[in-house]
Write a protein that holds these residues in place. Structure first.
Motif, PDB file in Angstrom:
ATOM      1  N   ASP A   1      11.612  15.177  15.635  1.00 50.18           N
ATOM      2  CA  ASP A   1      11.545  13.943  16.433  1.00 50.18           C
ATOM      3  C   ASP A   1      11.884  14.215  17.892  1.00 50.18           C
ATOM      4  O   ASP A   1      11.225  13.716  18.805  1.00 50.18           O
ATOM      5  N   MET A   2      12.920  15.028  18.123  1.00 50.12           N
ATOM      6  CA  MET A   2      13.337  15.357  19.473  1.00 50.12           C
ATOM      7  C   MET A   2      12.235  16.148  20.191  1.00 50.12           C
ATOM      8  O   MET A   2      11.959  15.929  21.363  1.00 50.12           O
TER       9      MET A   2
ATOM     10  N   LEU B   1       9.015  16.008  19.613  1.00 51.23           N
ATOM     11  CA  LEU B   1       7.907  15.102  19.934  1.00 51.23           C
ATOM     12  C   LEU B   1       8.191  14.283  21.189  1.00 51.23           C
ATOM     13  O   LEU B   1       7.293  14.044  21.993  1.00 51.23           O
ATOM     14  N   VAL B   2       9.447  13.890  21.379  1.00 55.04           N
ATOM     15  CA  VAL B   2       9.830  13.142  22.582  1.00 55.04           C
ATOM     16  C   VAL B   2       9.672  14.023  23.822  1.00 55.04           C
ATOM     17  O   VAL B   2       9.272  13.545  24.879  1.00 55.04           O
ATOM     18  N   ALA B   3       9.944  15.317  23.679  1.00 54.92           N
ATOM     19  CA  ALA B   3       9.874  16.245  24.818  1.00 54.92           C
ATOM     20  C   ALA B   3       8.488  16.861  25.000  1.00 54.92           C
ATOM     21  O   ALA B   3       8.288  17.665  25.908  1.00 54.92           O
ATOM     22  N   GLU B   4       7.537  16.477  24.163  1.00 57.75           N
ATOM     23  CA  GLU B   4       6.226  17.128  24.160  1.00 57.75           C
ATOM     24  C   GLU B   4       5.529  17.113  25.524  1.00 57.75           C
ATOM     25  O   GLU B   4       4.944  18.108  25.938  1.00 57.75           O
ATOM     26  N   HIS B   5       5.613  16.016  26.248  1.00 62.74           N
ATOM     27  CA  HIS B   5       4.933  15.956  27.550  1.00 62.74           C
ATOM     28  C   HIS B   5       5.565  16.897  28.578  1.00 62.74           C
ATOM     29  O   HIS B   5       4.893  17.366  29.485  1.00 62.74           O
ATOM     30  N   ARG B   6       6.867  17.199  28.454  1.00 63.16           N
ATOM     31  CA  ARG B   6       7.551  18.105  29.383  1.00 63.16           C
ATOM     32  C   ARG B   6       7.432  19.567  28.953  1.00 63.16           C
ATOM     33  O   ARG B   6       7.431  20.462  29.788  1.00 63.16           O
ATOM     34  N   GLN B   7       7.406  19.802  27.639  1.00 59.05           N
ATOM     35  CA  GLN B   7       7.399  21.166  27.104  1.00 59.05           C
ATOM     36  C   GLN B   7       6.378  21.295  25.977  1.00 59.05           C
ATOM     37  O   GLN B   7       6.734  21.527  24.827  1.00 59.05           O
ATOM     38  N   PRO B   8       5.091  21.173  26.288  1.00 62.69           N
ATOM     39  CA  PRO B   8       4.083  21.148  25.220  1.00 62.69           C
ATOM     40  C   PRO B   8       3.995  22.450  24.414  1.00 62.69           C
ATOM     41  O   PRO B   8       3.798  22.407  23.201  1.00 62.69           O
TER      42      PRO B   8
ATOM     43  N   THR C   1       7.164  22.752  22.179  1.00 61.78           N
ATOM     44  CA  THR C   1       7.074  21.720  21.149  1.00 61.78           C
ATOM     45  C   THR C   1       6.105  22.144  20.059  1.00 61.78           C
ATOM     46  O   THR C   1       6.416  22.050  18.867  1.00 61.78           O
ATOM     47  N   ALA C   2       4.943  22.642  20.438  1.00 62.86           N
ATOM     48  CA  ALA C   2       3.946  23.066  19.451  1.00 62.86           C
ATOM     49  C   ALA C   2       4.478  24.205  18.585  1.00 62.86           C
ATOM     50  O   ALA C   2       4.312  24.192  17.356  1.00 62.86           O
ATOM     51  N   MET C   3       5.131  25.185  19.208  1.00 59.51           N
ATOM     52  CA  MET C   3       5.680  26.317  18.456  1.00 59.51           C
ATOM     53  C   MET C   3       6.765  25.856  17.488  1.00 59.51           C
ATOM     54  O   MET C   3       6.787  26.272  16.329  1.00 59.51           O
ATOM     55  N   LEU C   4       7.662  25.004  17.971  1.00 63.43           N
ATOM     56  CA  LEU C   4       8.762  24.533  17.139  1.00 63.43           C
ATOM     57  C   LEU C   4       8.252  23.700  15.964  1.00 63.43           C
ATOM     58  O   LEU C   4       8.679  23.885  14.822  1.00 63.43           O
ATOM     59  N   LEU C   5       7.304  22.796  16.220  1.00 63.28           N
ATOM     60  CA  LEU C   5       6.759  21.966  15.144  1.00 63.28           C
ATOM     61  C   LEU C   5       6.019  22.819  14.108  1.00 63.28           C
ATOM     62  O   LEU C   5       6.085  22.551  12.909  1.00 63.28           O
ATOM     63  N   GLU C   6       5.342  23.853  14.569  1.00 68.80           N
ATOM     64  CA  GLU C   6       4.659  24.759  13.637  1.00 68.80           C
ATOM     65  C   GLU C   6       5.662  25.477  12.737  1.00 68.80           C
ATOM     66  O   GLU C   6       5.448  25.626  11.536  1.00 68.80           O
ATOM     67  N   GLU C   7       6.771  25.909  13.305  1.00 70.43           N
ATOM     68  CA  GLU C   7       7.801  26.576  12.510  1.00 70.43           C
ATOM     69  C   GLU C   7       8.436  25.612  11.498  1.00 70.43           C
ATOM     70  O   GLU C   7       8.663  25.979  10.353  1.00 70.43           O
ATOM     71  N   ILE C   8       8.703  24.387  11.920  1.00 70.90           N
ATOM     72  CA  ILE C   8       9.280  23.392  11.007  1.00 70.90           C
ATOM     73  C   ILE C   8       8.302  23.107   9.868  1.00 70.90           C
ATOM     74  O   ILE C   8       8.705  22.998   8.705  1.00 70.90           O
ATOM     75  N   GLU C   9       7.024  23.024  10.199  1.00 70.90           N
ATOM     76  CA  GLU C   9       6.002  22.734   9.191  1.00 70.90           C
ATOM     77  C   GLU C   9       5.940  23.802   8.104  1.00 70.90           C
ATOM     78  O   GLU C   9       5.742  23.504   6.935  1.00 70.90           O
TER      79      GLU C   9
END
Length: 140
Positions: free
Chosen positions: A25-26, A28-35, A38-46
């Motif tokens: 969730d955090m 996704l909130v930061a996605e516009h500043r650190q795309p 964010t993509a790398m972290l979400l991929e790892e969580i997935e």
């Protein structure tokens, strides 16, 4: 392709289910500043195996863990604590989960190595030497 081969060799990661939801969730909130982060972290969580506190294997990086690792390219040994962005302080060794290094370490276990891009997009092999859970080290 370098990125694809790096993905193929990623070690398994283990996360606390509730914590990973909060981190996602955090991110996704930061996605516009650190795309990219964010993509790398979400991929790892997935791709992570999620656990309750009772089933979480020891020795895996979680929020507030103290992590000793080696950058195998430079042979530099470092110890950091993975924290929420508001608690980050590089002088005190506290790095945000929303940085490339924080995202790389999150969920890895002792002895695991991962190739991960640094701030400049260069892939670096990082090996986890030791993980201490939060509360096992006095931190001023």
């Amino acid at each position: 392709m370098t990125n694809a081969s790096a993905k193929e060799h990623r070690p398994p990661i283990h996360l606390l289910a509730a914590e990973s939801d909060m981190v996602a969730d955090m991110a996704l909130v930061a996605e516009h500043r650190q795309p990219v982060v964010t993509a790398m972290l979400l991929e790892e969580i997935e791709r992570a195996e999620l656990h309750d506190p009772d089933t979480m294997p020891p020795g895996h990086v979680r929020l507030n863990s103290h992590v000793t690792f080696i950058d195998e390219k430079t042979e530099e040994l470092r110890e950091v604590q993975i924290v929420l962005p508001a608690d980050a302080n590089i002088e005190k060794g506290r790095i945000s989960i929303l940085t490339p290094m924080g995202a790389a370490l999150y969920g890895l276990g002792e002895g695991h190595t991962i190739r991960w891009p640094d701030l400049f997009g260069n892939y670096r092999p990082i090996r986890i030497v030791r993980v201490k859970e939060a509360g096992t080290t006095a931190d001023a």
